[in-house]
Design a protein around this motif. Sequence first.
Motif, short mmCIF file in Angstrom:
data_model
loop_
_atom_site.label_atom_id
_atom_site.label_comp_id
_atom_site.label_asym_id
_atom_site.label_seq_id
_atom_site.Cartn_x
_atom_site.Cartn_y
_atom_site.Cartn_z
N SER A 1 7.48 0.78 6.52
CA SER A 1 6.12 1.29 6.43
C SER A 1 5.89 2.47 7.37
O SER A 1 5.32 3.49 6.98
CB SER A 1 5.12 0.17 6.75
N ALA A 2 6.35 2.33 8.61
CA ALA A 2 6.15 3.39 9.60
C ALA A 2 6.84 4.68 9.19
O ALA A 2 6.28 5.78 9.34
CB ALA A 2 6.67 2.93 10.96
N LEU A 3 8.03 4.58 8.65
CA LEU A 3 8.76 5.78 8.23
C LEU A 3 8.14 6.42 6.99
O LEU A 3 8.17 7.65 6.83
CB LEU A 3 10.23 5.45 7.99
N ARG A 4 7.55 5.61 6.12
CA ARG A 4 6.83 6.16 4.96
C ARG A 4 5.61 6.94 5.43
O ARG A 4 5.28 8.00 4.88
CB ARG A 4 6.41 5.03 4.02
N LYS A 5 4.92 6.45 6.44
CA LYS A 5 3.77 7.16 6.98
C LYS A 5 4.21 8.49 7.60
O LYS A 5 3.56 9.52 7.39
CB LYS A 5 3.07 6.31 8.04
N LEU A 6 5.30 8.46 8.36
CA LEU A 6 5.81 9.69 8.96
C LEU A 6 6.16 10.70 7.89
O LEU A 6 5.85 11.90 8.02
CB LEU A 6 7.04 9.36 9.81
N SER A 7 6.77 10.26 6.79
CA SER A 7 7.12 11.17 5.69
C SER A 7 5.86 11.76 5.06
O SER A 7 5.85 12.93 4.65
CB SER A 7 7.94 10.43 4.63
N GLY A 8 4.80 10.96 4.96
CA GLY A 8 3.55 11.45 4.41
C GLY A 8 2.94 12.54 5.26
O GLY A 8 2.43 13.55 4.74
N CYS B 1 0.86 -1.18 0.00
CA CYS B 1 0.00 0.00 0.00
C CYS B 1 0.89 1.23 0.00
O CYS B 1 1.98 1.23 0.59
CB CYS B 1 -0.89 -0.01 1.24
N ASP B 2 0.45 2.29 -0.65
CA ASP B 2 1.20 3.54 -0.67
C ASP B 2 0.97 4.25 0.66
O ASP B 2 0.13 5.14 0.79
CB ASP B 2 0.75 4.40 -1.85
N ASP B 3 1.75 3.85 1.68
CA ASP B 3 1.59 4.41 3.03
C ASP B 3 1.91 5.90 3.06
O ASP B 3 1.30 6.65 3.83
CB ASP B 3 2.49 3.67 4.01
N PHE B 4 2.87 6.32 2.25
CA PHE B 4 3.23 7.75 2.20
C PHE B 4 2.03 8.58 1.74
O PHE B 4 1.60 9.52 2.41
CB PHE B 4 4.41 7.94 1.24
N LYS B 5 1.47 8.23 0.60
CA LYS B 5 0.36 8.99 0.03
C LYS B 5 -0.88 8.91 0.92
O LYS B 5 -1.59 9.90 1.11
CB LYS B 5 0.04 8.48 -1.37
N ALA C 1 -0.18 5.84 13.69
CA ALA C 1 0.37 4.94 12.67
C ALA C 1 -0.37 3.62 12.59
O ALA C 1 -0.20 2.88 11.63
CB ALA C 1 1.85 4.71 12.93
N ASP C 2 -1.16 3.28 13.61
CA ASP C 2 -2.03 2.11 13.51
C ASP C 2 -3.23 2.30 14.43
O ASP C 2 -3.29 3.23 15.24
CB ASP C 2 -1.28 0.80 13.80
N ASP C 3 -4.20 1.41 14.30
CA ASP C 3 -5.45 1.57 15.04
C ASP C 3 -5.27 1.37 16.54
O ASP C 3 -6.00 1.98 17.34
CB ASP C 3 -6.50 0.59 14.51
N ASN C 4 -4.32 0.51 16.96
CA ASN C 4 -4.09 0.34 18.40
C ASN C 4 -3.72 1.66 19.05
O ASN C 4 -4.25 2.02 20.10
CB ASN C 4 -2.95 -0.66 18.62
N LEU C 5 -2.78 2.38 18.42
CA LEU C 5 -2.37 3.67 18.96
C LEU C 5 -3.54 4.66 18.98
O LEU C 5 -3.70 5.44 19.92
CB LEU C 5 -1.22 4.24 18.13
N ALA C 6 -4.36 4.60 17.93
CA ALA C 6 -5.52 5.50 17.85
C ALA C 6 -6.53 5.20 18.96
O ALA C 6 -7.11 6.11 19.55
CB ALA C 6 -6.18 5.38 16.48
#
Length: 334
Positions: free
Chosen positions: A193-200, A162-166, A249-254
């Motif tokens: 994946s986590a770092l791509r999300k942070l960059s997004g 999945c395009d985690d950044f976008k 970054a994930d539903d648990n944290l949310a």
Amino acid sequence: MTIYDVSEKAGVSIATVSRVLNGSDNVSAETRKKVLAVIEACDYTPNAFARGLGLNSMNTIGILCADSSDLYLANAVYHIEQELRANNYNCILCCTGYKLEDKQKYLNLLVNKKVDSVILVGSNFISNDDKENDYIREAAKEIPILLLNADFDYENVYCSLCDDFKSTMQATSYMIESGIEDILYLYNSKSYSALRKLSGYQSALTQHGIPLRMEYMQYFPGNHANLPSIADFLANLYPAIKYRAIIAADDNLAIGAIKYAHKTGLSIPEDLCVIGYNNSILSTCCEPELTSVDNRLETLCHHIVSTLIGILNKREMPQKVIFSGELIKRGTTL
């Protein structure tokens, strides 16, 4: 009783017995009948290794995941196993943990077991230190290696992600365009994946002319399944860091963020907006229900198995396919 015994009693080669066991058409009706008669008379039950002798396929796929208690990884393994079973493939699952030496050990174990391929579930198998990825390169010289939700460019390695950044950039932009700029980003992994999300997240702020503030990018060092600890972690940040929204970054944290809001008397979404990631079952098990990014996990799993079956059938398959996520809006956002 072994495949060797069946071979001897039927007066045929081991390869012929294997072809019969695998339903190959390349066996005469008379020979098939003779082999099956021996199998029935001796009550022989073949194992995966015996079925593979004399053929190029064990009909067995290795699956590696770091932690089967992780909701995302557990769901991924379930979908992959179901897809493989539907295609008449067996599975060997190994839970490696997160240490490099254990990932190497279990991947080598599966390669030595002569499985047809190995699927690595999750981006934590890819290291930011490229030399630490050599164990994947070595394995790919022997069998196809498939990566779920990770990007790695090497011959005989295939990626479905999945395009985690976008996806995270779009989720952050949605929050900003709702009139909220004080957005905390909460994560607890430094995987690809986590770092791509942070960059997004960072890219969305930059595109909207909002300065990047390091204190608004918070790494939670604990177990993301420990919801009370997440709530306490967020409570300790405020009021030193005054945020109006949280992107996790994930539903648990949310869910931990929602627990924090309930604990401190904040109203959701009026006082605090929350967006999660994965669109897991957790997103509909809270009040209000969680807005979350659907990262198309089931689609990714279906595609990665389809790619694998194509490879094993000697078809040309794309080495990387990227899917777009979708923000599923529920009660935790305006």
